[in-house]
Design a protein around this motif. Structure first.
Motif, PDB file in Angstrom:
ATOM      1  N   ARG A  32      -2.429  -1.889  -3.539  1.00 35.97           N
ATOM      2  CA  ARG A  32      -1.466  -1.806  -4.641  1.00 35.97           C
ATOM      3  C   ARG A  32      -0.884  -3.201  -4.817  1.00 35.97           C
ATOM      4  N   ARG A  63       0.831  -1.217   0.000  1.00 36.47           N
ATOM      5  CA  ARG A  63       0.000   0.000   0.000  1.00 36.47           C
ATOM      6  C   ARG A  63       0.857   1.255   0.000  1.00 36.47           C
ATOM      7  N   SER A  98       3.821   1.290  -1.493  1.00 35.06           N
ATOM      8  CA  SER A  98       4.755   1.053  -2.605  1.00 35.06           C
ATOM      9  C   SER A  98       6.105   0.525  -2.120  1.00 35.06           C
ATOM     10  N   PHE A 158       3.814  -0.966  -8.830  1.00 32.69           N
ATOM     11  CA  PHE A 158       2.609  -1.227  -8.038  1.00 32.69           C
ATOM     12  C   PHE A 158       1.381  -0.797  -8.819  1.00 32.69           C
ATOM     13  N   GLU A 159       0.495  -1.769  -9.066  1.00 31.83           N
ATOM     14  CA  GLU A 159      -0.745  -1.500  -9.790  1.00 31.83           C
ATOM     15  C   GLU A 159      -1.841  -1.159  -8.782  1.00 31.83           C
ATOM     16  N   GLU A 160      -2.442   0.013  -8.954  1.00 30.01           N
ATOM     17  CA  GLU A 160      -3.491   0.468  -8.030  1.00 30.01           C
ATOM     18  C   GLU A 160      -4.765  -0.336  -8.244  1.00 30.01           C
TER      19      GLU A 160
END
Ligand SMILES: [Zn+2]
Length: 137
Positions: A126, A21, A23, A118-120
């Motif tokens: 993330r 969360r 990163s 990191f993909e939200e």
């Protein structure tokens, strides 16, 4: 469009997702045999010790195999295809499976250096994924 799935957070995976969360990419390490471990779990897959700790990881690795996904596994991924699902060997040792973001399938290859991005997702999650890293010469 249907939202992408969210992680199932449990007692053994909470530190991983809490760090993500922010990163930060964390791995477990065995206090007994010192091996790095991925994915998070309650025991060491090398020596079965339950004495594990968390450590920051560098987030770099190298692709050892991959697949180009043309058939979305669910409605949430319809707009993503074709995309790359890869297994990379992390510099700390363990293998990790994730999508490789930001690369055309034709440019994909075994040996590609990757780094964690990191993909939200919804709810502040993330998800650690891969992206191509700069080649070191
Ligand atoms: Zn161990």
């Amino acid at each position: 469009m249907k939202p992408k799935p969210l992680p199932h957070v449990g007692p053994f995976t909470r530190p991983y997702w809490d760090a993500a969360r922010e990163s930060r990419f964390m791995l477990q390490r065995c206090r007994r045999c010192r091996q790095a471990i991925y994915y998070p779990r309650p025991w060491c897959p090398h020596c079965w010790s339950t004495e594990l700790e968390w450590m920051p990881a560098c987030g770099r690795g190298q692709v050892i195999t991959y697949s180009v996904i043309h058939e979305p596994p669910s409605e949430a991924f319809v707009s993503e295809v074709p995309y790359i699902l890869a297994v990379a060997r992390l510099e700390e040792g363990p293998q990790m499976m994730a999508n490789v973001l930001g690369i055309e399938p034709a440019r994909m290859r075994v040996g590609l250096p990757v780094r964690i991005v990191f993909e939200e997702r919804s709810g502040g999650f993330r998800v650690p994924q891969f992206a191509p890293a700069e080649e070191s010469t």
